[in-house]
Design a protein around this motif. Sequence first.
Motif: not given
Length: 165
Positions: A1-2, A70-71, A137-141
């Motif tokens: 991810m960037v 967020s976790p 957050d959804a994209l990080v997961y």
Amino acid sequence: MVIKLHRYYGDELITKSVMEVFLDGEEVPRMVCEARETAYRDYTETFPGASRYCLPVGRWQMKVERSPYSPMGLRVAKCPGHRQVYIGHRWSKQCVEGEVLIGEPVFHYYTDEDGNQVEYPKKRRMENGEEVFAELDALVYEAFRREEEFWLEVDNENIAVATTI
């Protein structure tokens, strides 16, 4: 991810950016939002008091771990003048030292002498940070599941410093 921060305004109190989020191999951002940091200063090397200013221009590796948001929070672990800079949101503030806050833009316009509506970047604000952060957050997961590395790229290519506006 960037994550790319494209700065467009800065003054002695705040730095404003458009933030784009790309997953590996994608050329179109999955997410575009507003971002805010503390006072603007253009620098690449550390100096006394640098942590009171925005992040320096450059490419910085991010860590994924528990944050106040967020976790699976994102933070720039280290770059010149800064340590532990989180990406987050606040419902009551536009910027906080040690954080890059995100949200949706609220545009402000004025009428110029020719009668044209012109956007006024100094007055652009953010709102709905919690909802925008949930999208990030959804994209990080998703990126974490794909075992991607996480990077933050900061540029000042289109910035208007307060003294020029």
